[in-house]
Design a protein around this motif. Structure first.
Motif, short mmCIF file in Angstrom:
data_model
loop_
_atom_site.label_atom_id
_atom_site.label_comp_id
_atom_site.label_asym_id
_atom_site.label_seq_id
_atom_site.Cartn_x
_atom_site.Cartn_y
_atom_site.Cartn_z
N ASP A 173 -11.28 14.96 1.29
CA ASP A 173 -11.98 13.74 0.90
C ASP A 173 -11.19 12.94 -0.13
O ASP A 173 -11.12 11.72 -0.06
N ASP A 174 -10.56 13.64 -1.07
CA ASP A 174 -9.82 12.95 -2.13
C ASP A 174 -8.56 12.28 -1.57
O ASP A 174 -8.23 11.16 -1.95
N VAL A 175 -7.85 12.96 -0.68
CA VAL A 175 -6.67 12.36 -0.06
C VAL A 175 -7.07 11.16 0.79
O VAL A 175 -6.45 10.10 0.72
N ALA A 176 -8.12 11.32 1.58
CA ALA A 176 -8.57 10.22 2.43
C ALA A 176 -8.99 9.01 1.61
O ALA A 176 -8.73 7.86 1.98
N ARG A 177 -9.65 9.26 0.49
CA ARG A 177 -10.09 8.13 -0.35
C ARG A 177 -8.88 7.40 -0.93
O ARG A 177 -8.88 6.17 -1.01
N ALA A 178 -7.85 8.12 -1.34
CA ALA A 178 -6.65 7.47 -1.86
C ALA A 178 -6.01 6.59 -0.79
O ALA A 178 -5.59 5.45 -1.06
N PHE A 179 -5.93 7.09 0.45
CA PHE A 179 -5.36 6.30 1.55
C PHE A 179 -6.22 5.09 1.87
O PHE A 179 -5.71 3.99 2.12
N PRO B 127 0.81 -1.22 0.00
CA PRO B 127 0.00 0.00 0.00
C PRO B 127 0.85 1.27 0.00
O PRO B 127 1.62 1.52 0.93
N VAL B 128 0.74 2.06 -1.03
CA VAL B 128 1.45 3.33 -1.18
C VAL B 128 0.50 4.33 -1.80
O VAL B 128 -0.28 3.99 -2.70
N VAL B 129 0.55 5.57 -1.32
CA VAL B 129 -0.15 6.67 -1.98
C VAL B 129 0.88 7.52 -2.70
O VAL B 129 1.84 8.00 -2.08
N LEU B 130 0.71 7.67 -4.01
CA LEU B 130 1.59 8.49 -4.83
C LEU B 130 0.85 9.76 -5.19
O LEU B 130 -0.15 9.73 -5.91
N LEU B 131 1.34 10.89 -4.67
CA LEU B 131 0.76 12.18 -5.02
C LEU B 131 1.49 12.68 -6.27
O LEU B 131 2.64 13.09 -6.20
N VAL B 132 0.80 12.60 -7.40
CA VAL B 132 1.43 12.91 -8.68
C VAL B 132 0.83 14.20 -9.25
O VAL B 132 -0.39 14.33 -9.36
N GLY B 133 1.72 15.14 -9.54
CA GLY B 133 1.25 16.38 -10.14
C GLY B 133 0.76 16.16 -11.56
O GLY B 133 1.12 15.19 -12.22
#
Length: 546
Positions: free
Chosen positions: A140-146, A97-103
């Protein structure tokens, strides 16, 4: 009192902090630099700058494997993302499990030079995709990704258009809800069959995999094995389970040692917990031929995926193992006696072969001898990672770990060059213990060299052993097996020890047994704030075939 207004890049950083993220690996660019800066400067997070976008994602993978938490990485748009695709595939295949914040490029700029089909690239790797929808939906968007990364056990990318970064957003609290993964015990015909199989078994083996990582699961499986009087074994990804148990056979499968291979061959029943029973564990089911198989996993898709078990139970590992023990007690079923004094003695006295057969060319050392001596120079409580290459078939069984989370698996995609990034992330996740990375010369040059500088900057307690045969080993084998000249697979690399020194680390070259002993002493007495690189020179024709 009104809601506090902050910018989107600040809201992203604060959302990460509220979710418990304290470390981010990344490489900044136009579309993610303000978010990364806010995470480090305003939220007190640790930002580890990678030399390559792939390295950033790999570091997050290593961090997640060792910490048991969701890793966090960030890259910018276009080539920043495409440079990281191999690392994303590795994470997908290894279920990390990894969250990648991609511009992403500005929505309004249709002709941006770095514009790419980011959703398509990400989903093609098998990773999940989430879109940052607006300034109002940041939390909400960050939480959903996690949430998705944790529940789906794979990387999930949050795509962040750069033109949203300076819009106003609300600074508001939120909660991430993850349902309890614990399941009950399957009662009924499958459990009845399992108990019947155990009762009739005379030479059972109990097998633990990655789905039995935690202490509670390990303890429950040991209770069952002791009650059955059965030896224990692990999958490769379960390496470190049952480490101190007197009947631990080690790895079950194509990497089994001689004692384990004999016990497995003679067994009549295998009870597997938290393992997928893939072709490497079962040698394409050959190791299970003529044996009755009980397969227990909380992952429904694992049970029956590679073979049809005689009894398949989808349920919690701890509860199921304890229920089996309770049934055996209530039915007064005697132990099998497979865990005999003779087997205990064989396990206790087994030693792997000291050297590789054959004559080596001058200026090289024996691979087994080198690995065993350097292994002994580090405390057993270490983190262990490898790159990929033919040497892993000797390295994985030889190098010990005390706990499963201390073994970092980097070869799910069978790509070389992915080890250093994951070793750095693992070292940062467990700074209290040394991290050992074993890699080949080709993998080191392909993907590890540039991130060695990152390990220096991060002051990682890292020991890197390069098993340097001056070749691409798998291709060397293929040339030799066909009776062809392997010249095309041979590479005259520069000396790696001076490169390590130039990058700020410590470098040692091993060409003979005296130098090997010096390297072992250097390992024992190293400066733990400077990565140590040991370049072990090998003969490419004196490496055991897998």
């Amino acid at each position: 009192m009104g809601t506090i207004q902050i910018k989107v890049h600040q809201a992203l950083a604060k959302a990460l902090k509220r979710l418990g993220a304290d470390t981010m690996f990344g490489l900044i660019g136009d579309a993610n630099l303000y978010m990364a800066d806010a995470f480090a400067r305003e939220c007190g997070g640790r930002y580890v700058a990678a030399a390559n976008e792939a390295g950033a994602v790999l570091m997050a993978l290593g961090y997640a494997q060792v910490s048991g938490r969701t890793g966090v990485a960030t890259v910018t748009h276009g080539p920043g993302l495409t440079n990281s695709l191999t690392a994303l595939i590795e994470g997908v295949k290894n279920s990390v499990p990894v969250v990648l914040l991609v511009g992403d490029t500005p929505i309004e700029d249709r002709d941006h030079q770095q514009k790419a089909l980011q959703r398509e690239f990400i989903t093609a790797t098998g990773a999940g995709f989430e879109q940052l929808r607006s300034a109002a939906t940041v939390s909400d968007d960050v939480a959903r990704a996690f949430r998705r990364a944790a529940l789906e056990r794979r990387p999930v990318a949050l795509n962040m258009p750069s033109d949203l970064q300076w819009l106003d957003a609300e600074d508001r609290a939120f909660e991430l809800y993850l349902p309890d993964a614990r399941r009950g015990v399957i009662e009924g015909p499958e459990m009845d069959k399992a108990i019947g199989i155990i009762a009739s078994a005379r030479r059972p083996v109990v097998l633990g995999g990655r789905g039995a990582f935690d202490h509670e699961a390990e303890a429950a499986i040991i209770r069952l094995a002791d009650r059955m009087e059965a030896p224990l074994s692990t999958t490769l990804l379960g390496k470190g389970l049952f480490a101190s148990h007197p009947f631990n056979l080690g790895v079950f499968g194509t990497l089994s040692n001689a004692v384990a291979a004999e016990a497995i061959a003679e067994s009549d029943c295998v009870i597997a917990f938290g393992a997928s029973l893939n072709r490497f564990t079962t040698d394409s089911n050959r190791l299970l031929k003529g044996k009755r198989v009980i397969h227990v996993s909380h992952e429904r898709e694992h049970v029956g995926r590679y073979l049809t078990p005689d009894a398949g139970l989808v349920g919690d590992v701890v509860l199921t193992a304890d229920a089996m023990t309770r049934w055996l007690d209530e039915a007064e079923i005697p132990g099998s006696g497979a865990a005999s004094d003779d087997l205990r003695q064989k396990v206790a006295t087994f030693r792997p072969p000291a050297k590789v057969p054959g004559e080596r060319r001058r200026g090289t050392v024996d691979m087994r001898q080198a690995l065993q001596r350097l292994d002994a120079a580090l405390p057993v409580d270490r983190v262990f990672a490898t790159d990929a290459g033919r040497y892993v078939f000797e390295t994985w069984p030889l190098i010990k770990v005390a706990r499963p989370r201390s073994f970092v698996f980097t070869a799910s995609y069978a790509s070389i060059g992915l080890g250093m990034g994951q070793a750095i992330g693992a070292s940062i996740a467990a700074p209290e213990k040394p991290t050992l990375l074993v890699c080949g010369d080709g993998g080191f040059m392909l993907g590890c060299l540039t991130e060695f500088a990152t390990a220096v900057r991060a002051r990682c307690d890292l020991v890197v052993i390069i098993l340097n045969d001056g070749s691409y080993g798998a291709e060397h084998i293929q040339f030799r097996r066909k009776g062809r000249d392997p010249q095309l697979s041979l590479i005259d690399w520069p000396d790696f020890a001076p490169l390590a020194e130039a990058l700020g680390g410590v470098g040692v070259t091993v060409r003979d047994e005296d130098a090997l002993e010096s390297a072992a002493l250097a390992t024992e007495h190293r400066d733990r704030s400077r990565p140590l690189l040991i370049d072990v020179k090998l003969d490419p024709d004196c490496i055991p075939l897998p």
